[in-house]
Design a protein around this motif. Structure first.
Motif, PDB file in Angstrom:
ATOM      1  N   GLY A   1       1.049  -1.124  -8.491  1.00 12.46           N
ATOM      2  CA  GLY A   1       1.763  -0.577  -7.343  1.00 12.46           C
ATOM      3  C   GLY A   1       3.157  -1.146  -7.201  1.00 12.46           C
ATOM      4  O   GLY A   1       3.677  -1.834  -8.087  1.00 12.46           O
ATOM      5  N   TYR A   2       3.785  -0.845  -6.055  1.00 11.32           N
ATOM      6  CA  TYR A   2       5.152  -1.277  -5.789  1.00 11.32           C
ATOM      7  C   TYR A   2       5.156  -2.639  -5.106  1.00 11.32           C
ATOM      8  O   TYR A   2       4.351  -2.910  -4.209  1.00 11.32           O
ATOM      9  CB  TYR A   2       5.870  -0.260  -4.900  1.00 11.32           C
ATOM     10  CG  TYR A   2       6.193   1.024  -5.626  1.00 11.32           C
ATOM     11  CD1 TYR A   2       7.389   1.164  -6.324  1.00 11.32           C
ATOM     12  CD2 TYR A   2       5.291   2.094  -5.628  1.00 11.32           C
ATOM     13  CE1 TYR A   2       7.687   2.338  -7.001  1.00 11.32           C
ATOM     14  CE2 TYR A   2       5.579   3.274  -6.298  1.00 11.32           C
ATOM     15  CZ  TYR A   2       6.778   3.386  -6.989  1.00 11.32           C
ATOM     16  OH  TYR A   2       7.059   4.550  -7.663  1.00 11.32           O
TER      17      TYR A   2
ATOM     18  N   TYR B   1      -3.791   0.824  -4.847  1.00 14.74           N
ATOM     19  CA  TYR B   1      -2.695   0.657  -3.911  1.00 14.74           C
ATOM     20  C   TYR B   1      -1.827   1.904  -3.843  1.00 14.74           C
ATOM     21  O   TYR B   1      -1.294   2.251  -2.794  1.00 14.74           O
ATOM     22  CB  TYR B   1      -1.855  -0.562  -4.301  1.00 14.74           C
ATOM     23  CG  TYR B   1      -2.599  -1.862  -4.123  1.00 14.74           C
ATOM     24  CD1 TYR B   1      -2.700  -2.464  -2.867  1.00 14.74           C
ATOM     25  CD2 TYR B   1      -3.218  -2.484  -5.203  1.00 14.74           C
ATOM     26  CE1 TYR B   1      -3.392  -3.661  -2.701  1.00 14.74           C
ATOM     27  CE2 TYR B   1      -3.914  -3.678  -5.044  1.00 14.74           C
ATOM     28  CZ  TYR B   1      -4.008  -4.258  -3.790  1.00 14.74           C
ATOM     29  OH  TYR B   1      -4.705  -5.427  -3.618  1.00 14.74           O
ATOM     30  N   LEU B   2      -1.691   2.569  -4.960  1.00 14.66           N
ATOM     31  CA  LEU B   2      -0.875   3.781  -5.016  1.00 14.66           C
ATOM     32  C   LEU B   2      -1.609   4.965  -4.394  1.00 14.66           C
ATOM     33  O   LEU B   2      -2.841   5.037  -4.430  1.00 14.66           O
ATOM     34  CB  LEU B   2      -0.532   4.112  -6.470  1.00 14.66           C
ATOM     35  CG  LEU B   2       0.390   3.129  -7.194  1.00 14.66           C
ATOM     36  CD1 LEU B   2       0.334   3.382  -8.702  1.00 14.66           C
ATOM     37  CD2 LEU B   2       1.823   3.255  -6.675  1.00 14.66           C
ATOM     38  N   ASP B   3      -0.834   5.915  -3.858  1.00 16.86           N
ATOM     39  CA  ASP B   3      -1.414   7.159  -3.353  1.00 16.86           C
ATOM     40  C   ASP B   3      -1.700   8.135  -4.493  1.00 16.86           C
ATOM     41  O   ASP B   3      -2.695   8.862  -4.467  1.00 16.86           O
ATOM     42  CB  ASP B   3      -0.451   7.833  -2.363  1.00 16.86           C
ATOM     43  CG  ASP B   3      -0.255   7.021  -1.100  1.00 16.86           C
ATOM     44  OD1 ASP B   3      -1.231   6.385  -0.642  1.00 16.86           O
ATOM     45  OD2 ASP B   3       0.885   7.011  -0.582  1.00 16.86           O
ATOM     46  N   SER B   4      -0.818   8.136  -5.486  1.00 13.59           N
ATOM     47  CA  SER B   4      -0.963   9.103  -6.577  1.00 13.59           C
ATOM     48  C   SER B   4      -0.200   8.634  -7.801  1.00 13.59           C
ATOM     49  O   SER B   4       0.694   7.792  -7.719  1.00 13.59           O
ATOM     50  CB  SER B   4      -0.448  10.480  -6.145  1.00 13.59           C
ATOM     51  OG  SER B   4       0.947  10.433  -5.871  1.00 13.59           O
TER      52      SER B   4
ATOM     53  N   SER C   1       9.553  -0.466 -14.527  1.00 14.92           N
ATOM     54  CA  SER C   1      10.731  -0.771 -13.732  1.00 14.92           C
ATOM     55  C   SER C   1      10.488  -2.048 -12.924  1.00 14.92           C
ATOM     56  O   SER C   1       9.351  -2.462 -12.704  1.00 14.92           O
ATOM     57  CB  SER C   1      11.062   0.400 -12.805  1.00 14.92           C
ATOM     58  OG  SER C   1       9.946   0.750 -12.003  1.00 14.92           O
ATOM     59  N   LYS C   2      11.558  -2.673 -12.468  1.00 10.39           N
ATOM     60  CA  LYS C   2      11.481  -3.992 -11.836  1.00 10.39           C
ATOM     61  C   LYS C   2      10.718  -3.977 -10.507  1.00 10.39           C
ATOM     62  O   LYS C   2      10.282  -5.036 -10.031  1.00 10.39           O
ATOM     63  CB  LYS C   2      12.893  -4.531 -11.594  1.00 10.39           C
ATOM     64  CG  LYS C   2      13.670  -4.851 -12.870  1.00 10.39           C
ATOM     65  CD  LYS C   2      13.121  -6.077 -13.573  1.00 10.39           C
ATOM     66  CE  LYS C   2      14.019  -6.514 -14.728  1.00 10.39           C
ATOM     67  NZ  LYS C   2      13.516  -7.734 -15.410  1.00 10.39           N
ATOM     68  N   ASP C   3      10.532  -2.820  -9.904  1.00 10.42           N
ATOM     69  CA  ASP C   3       9.869  -2.759  -8.604  1.00 10.42           C
ATOM     70  C   ASP C   3       8.353  -2.601  -8.709  1.00 10.42           C
ATOM     71  O   ASP C   3       7.666  -2.459  -7.693  1.00 10.42           O
ATOM     72  CB  ASP C   3      10.450  -1.626  -7.756  1.00 10.42           C
ATOM     73  CG  ASP C   3      10.410  -0.265  -8.445  1.00 10.42           C
ATOM     74  OD1 ASP C   3      10.139  -0.230  -9.660  1.00 10.42           O
ATOM     75  OD2 ASP C   3      10.670   0.749  -7.767  1.00 10.42           O
ATOM     76  N   ILE C   4       7.822  -2.640  -9.933  1.00 11.13           N
ATOM     77  CA  ILE C   4       6.379  -2.468 -10.134  1.00 11.13           C
ATOM     78  C   ILE C   4       5.715  -3.826 -10.349  1.00 11.13           C
ATOM     79  O   ILE C   4       6.214  -4.668 -11.103  1.00 11.13           O
ATOM     80  CB  ILE C   4       6.098  -1.548 -11.332  1.00 11.13           C
ATOM     81  CG1 ILE C   4       6.707  -0.165 -11.091  1.00 11.13           C
ATOM     82  CG2 ILE C   4       4.602  -1.429 -11.580  1.00 11.13           C
ATOM     83  CD1 ILE C   4       6.181   0.559  -9.863  1.00 11.13           C
ATOM     84  N   THR C   5       4.576  -4.027  -9.705  1.00 13.54           N
ATOM     85  CA  THR C   5       3.820  -5.260  -9.878  1.00 13.54           C
ATOM     86  C   THR C   5       2.332  -4.917  -9.983  1.00 13.54           C
ATOM     87  O   THR C   5       1.958  -3.749 -10.005  1.00 13.54           O
ATOM     88  CB  THR C   5       4.078  -6.236  -8.711  1.00 13.54           C
ATOM     89  OG1 THR C   5       3.513  -7.514  -9.037  1.00 13.54           O
ATOM     90  CG2 THR C   5       3.479  -5.726  -7.404  1.00 13.54           C
TER      91      THR C   5
ATOM     92  N   LYS D   1       0.825  -1.195   0.000  1.00 14.81           N
ATOM     93  CA  LYS D   1       0.000   0.000   0.000  1.00 14.81           C
ATOM     94  C   LYS D   1       0.868   1.257   0.000  1.00 14.81           C
ATOM     95  O   LYS D   1       1.875   1.337   0.700  1.00 14.81           O
ATOM     96  CB  LYS D   1      -0.902   0.012   1.236  1.00 14.81           C
ATOM     97  CG  LYS D   1      -2.080   0.963   1.170  1.00 14.81           C
ATOM     98  CD  LYS D   1      -3.170   0.443   0.265  1.00 14.81           C
ATOM     99  CE  LYS D   1      -4.421   1.316   0.361  1.00 14.81           C
ATOM    100  NZ  LYS D   1      -5.491   0.843  -0.540  1.00 14.81           N
ATOM    101  N   GLY D   2       0.487   2.235  -0.832  1.00 15.41           N
ATOM    102  CA  GLY D   2       1.150   3.527  -0.810  1.00 15.41           C
ATOM    103  C   GLY D   2       2.160   3.717  -1.920  1.00 15.41           C
ATOM    104  O   GLY D   2       2.466   2.830  -2.705  1.00 15.41           O
ATOM    105  N   GLY D   3       2.639   4.926  -1.996  1.00 15.44           N
ATOM    106  CA  GLY D   3       3.650   5.268  -2.978  1.00 15.44           C
ATOM    107  C   GLY D   3       3.104   6.107  -4.113  1.00 15.44           C
ATOM    108  O   GLY D   3       1.910   6.106  -4.407  1.00 15.44           O
ATOM    109  N   ALA D   4       4.002   6.845  -4.738  1.00 17.44           N
ATOM    110  CA  ALA D   4       3.665   7.673  -5.898  1.00 17.44           C
ATOM    111  C   ALA D   4       4.369   7.114  -7.119  1.00 17.44           C
ATOM    112  O   ALA D   4       5.540   6.734  -7.046  1.00 17.44           O
ATOM    113  CB  ALA D   4       4.089   9.120  -5.662  1.00 17.44           C
ATOM    114  N   LEU D   5       3.663   7.058  -8.228  1.00 20.22           N
ATOM    115  CA  LEU D   5       4.204   6.506  -9.475  1.00 20.22           C
ATOM    116  C   LEU D   5       4.187   7.577 -10.553  1.00 20.22           C
ATOM    117  O   LEU D   5       3.246   8.380 -10.620  1.00 20.22           O
ATOM    118  CB  LEU D   5       3.383   5.288  -9.899  1.00 20.22           C
ATOM    119  CG  LEU D   5       3.755   4.596 -11.214  1.00 20.22           C
ATOM    120  CD1 LEU D   5       3.603   3.086 -11.079  1.00 20.22           C
ATOM    121  CD2 LEU D   5       2.855   5.077 -12.361  1.00 20.22           C
ATOM    122  N   THR D   6       5.218   7.562 -11.383  1.00 21.08           N
ATOM    123  CA  THR D   6       5.269   8.469 -12.530  1.00 21.08           C
ATOM    124  C   THR D   6       5.250   7.671 -13.819  1.00 21.08           C
ATOM    125  O   THR D   6       6.032   6.734 -13.985  1.00 21.08           O
ATOM    126  CB  THR D   6       6.528   9.353 -12.493  1.00 21.08           C
ATOM    127  OG1 THR D   6       6.468  10.210 -11.345  1.00 21.08           O
ATOM    128  CG2 THR D   6       6.630  10.212 -13.752  1.00 21.08           C
TER     129      THR D   6
END
Length: 541
Positions: free
Chosen positions: A538-539, A251-254, A517-521, A59-64
């Motif tokens: 999300g991450y 899951y993402l904040d923004s 990127s590899k940290d995204i699922t 849960k959380g995080g910002a994605l571009t």
């Protein structure tokens, strides 16, 4: 607005620029439990939805998401979910009533949990999931969908789906049930509905804001608008009501949609961590993604990159002028300029598609016949003089304008000027018919209705204004049957007329891709595989 007065008789260098991607119109993305039978869908070597990491994010995080350009309008009656300049924000803000995973013809449930036809396919019933709300807190119900349909049917709205909506009669059976009666049987209507009404806006906001709704969109998707700087960036934040539809999502904040100059710059942004996802078109870029160290997916569509002729305006209201330009241009050369490294397209359907037939291959370059037509038109007092509209902030589009001029400069009695506009502006001009010849990506996942939406009289993606009674009759046949053999016969009628009338020229294969990127699922790609569902994204934990 930049206007360049370059002519084919005097080749000149078009200034290099950075920015927007060639727009990809992939119409099939915003789905039911039914698969709809044989439909000539494009194939993908990857698993449906992209075959990318699809675990449960933390849960959380910002994605571009880096994009070529950010649009200036996000009205679902006017914009299309899979046009490159607006697709990301549209998916995030509106979610989907129905959708298709990339590489899979099955129409899947979104906000609409079932979408079923009557035995004669003349009426369809949509049943919604309960407790869905728009981000303004108002209910997403059957009445809201009916309002969006009625709004699109109103000529004052300027909807590209007006003719589709005008053929529909809606009945709100109860808050979660909408019955739609059609003027004629349509066995493919689940996909047509997905295209035209996959994205539904808040009626309350639409009524209160009027035309301002275009820049202040309100949907029921996982995110709501925080800020918008047209052409540059858009920020969206969590829609607090979305979790009543999809538990724990988003899951993402923004999410920030950020315009970044060119594909190499976008890849670099993902590699250095300043961005996490992107999409692209063209074989050269797709090949770079495959060796970039990023998770990636690619897809070949029906259709491809194309040059559109405005058949409502001179000189291209004359079929001879269109034929002359088509025969004058070398398709392989044009393809490499349009999308570097991408092979030319030789048929509307890829070789692997069940509707492919060699007899419908596009005509080859014929310089002698092209010059003869140019000379004949000039002799009639109708020399071929036109303006080519291109995207001024995208290098490949700039190069395309230069390439058109370079190729046509070798002929007599043809003169080309070019005009550059930012990506969103070029798209608006094209949709309004304010062009003579332009560049556009007509990419489709489904043969019906995506493909036919490009060719029918008044169809949503028929930006050329082409009208052909034989084509319209064949399109009606396609909608009335799920029999693959009959559909292939009808498609042959359409493509025969396409090759005869030349309302557009398909140039390069529709090679599209996505990278993360590899940290995204939680990646579930929809439509043509360059846009994810943003709720489950999300991450990784």
């Amino acid at each position: 607005m930049l206007r360049n007065a370059l002519t084919a008789s005097r080749p000149a260098r078009v200034a290099a620029a950075v920015g927007a991607t060639v727009l990809a119109l992939a119409l099939g993305a915003c789905g039911s439990d039914g698969s709809g039978g044989p439909d000539g869908s494009s194939d993908s070597s990857a698993a449906p939805g992209g075959g990318l990491p699809n675990g449960t994010p933390k849960k959380g995080g910002a994605l571009t998401m880096v994009v070529a350009s950010v649009g200036s309008s996000f009205d679902p009656a006017i914009q299309q979910l899979n046009a490159f300049t607006e697709s990301g924000p549209m998916s995030a803000i509106y979610g989907a009533t129905l959708y298709q995973l990339a590489g899979d013809p099955k129409v899947r449930p979104g906000f609409v949990k079932s979408f079923t036809p009557s035995p004669d396919f003349k009426s369809w019933t949509a049943v919604l999931n309960p407790d869905i709300k728009f981000s303004d807190g108002t209910p997403f119900d059957a009445a809201a969908i009916a309002y969006n349909i009625e709004r699109s049917a109103d000529p004052a709205t300027g909807s590209i789906f007006r003719l589709v909506a005008q053929g529909m009669k809606t009945t709100v059976v109860d808050p979660l049930t909408l019955k739609i009666d059609l003027e004629a049987a349509d066995a493919q209507f689940d996909k047509q509905f997905m295209i035209a009404f996959g994205c539904i806006g808040s009626p309350t906001a639409m009524k209160a804001l009027g035309t301002e709704f275009r820049t202040k969109p309100v949907g029921a998707g996982p995110f709501k608008l925080r800020s918008l700087t047209p052409g540059q960036s858009m920020e969206v934040e969590r829609n607090p009501y979305y979790s009543s539809f999809a538990k724990d999502q988003p899951y993402l904040d923004s999410v920030t949609f950020q315009a970044v100059g060119s594909y190499p710059q976008q890849i670099a942004a993902l590699q250095n961590g300043s961005a996490q996802v992107m999409f692209a078109s063209g074989q050269q870029i797709i090949d770079q993604l495959k060796t970039s160290g990023l998770n990636n997916y690619s897809f070949q569509s029906i259709g491809g990159g194309s040059y559109l002729f405005n058949t409502r305006k001179a000189p291209f209201d004359d079929p001879a002028a269109r034929e002359a330009v088509v025969l004058a241009l070398n398709r392989a050369t044009a393809a490499n300029v349009f999308a570097p490294g991408t092979p030319p397209v030789t048929n509307f359907f890829p070789d692997s598609n069940p509707f492919h037939d060699n007899k419908n291959d596009y005509v080859a370059q014929n310089k002698e016949r092209a010059q003869q037509l140019f000379d004949e038109l000039a002799g009639k007092g109708k020399p071929v003089e036109f303006e080519f509209l291109f995207q001024s902030n995208f290098p490949d589009s700039v190069n395309t304008a230069q390439g058109i001029q370079a190729q046509l400069s070798t002929y007599q009695n043809v003169k080309v000027t070019v005009k550059g506009e930012p990506g969103a502006n070029q798209l608006a001009s094209m949709r309004a018919g304010n062009y003579q010849m332009t560049q556009y990506g007509l990419y489709s996942q489904n043969a019906v209705p995506d493909g036919v939406n490009q060719f029918g009289t008044g169809a949503p993606s028929n930006f050329t204004g082409w009208s052909n009674s034989t084509v319209d009759s064949a399109i009606r046949e396609l909608h009335e049957t799920q029999d693959a053999a009959k559909q292939k016969e009808s498609w042959s009628k359409i493509l025969e007329q396409l090759n005869k009338d030349n309302p557009l020229m398909f140039v390069n294969q529709g090679v599209l891709g996505f990278a993360a990127s590899k940290d995204i699922t939680g990646i579930q790609l929809i439509g043509l595989g360059f846009i994810p569902l943003f709720g489950p994204l999300g991450y990784a934990s």
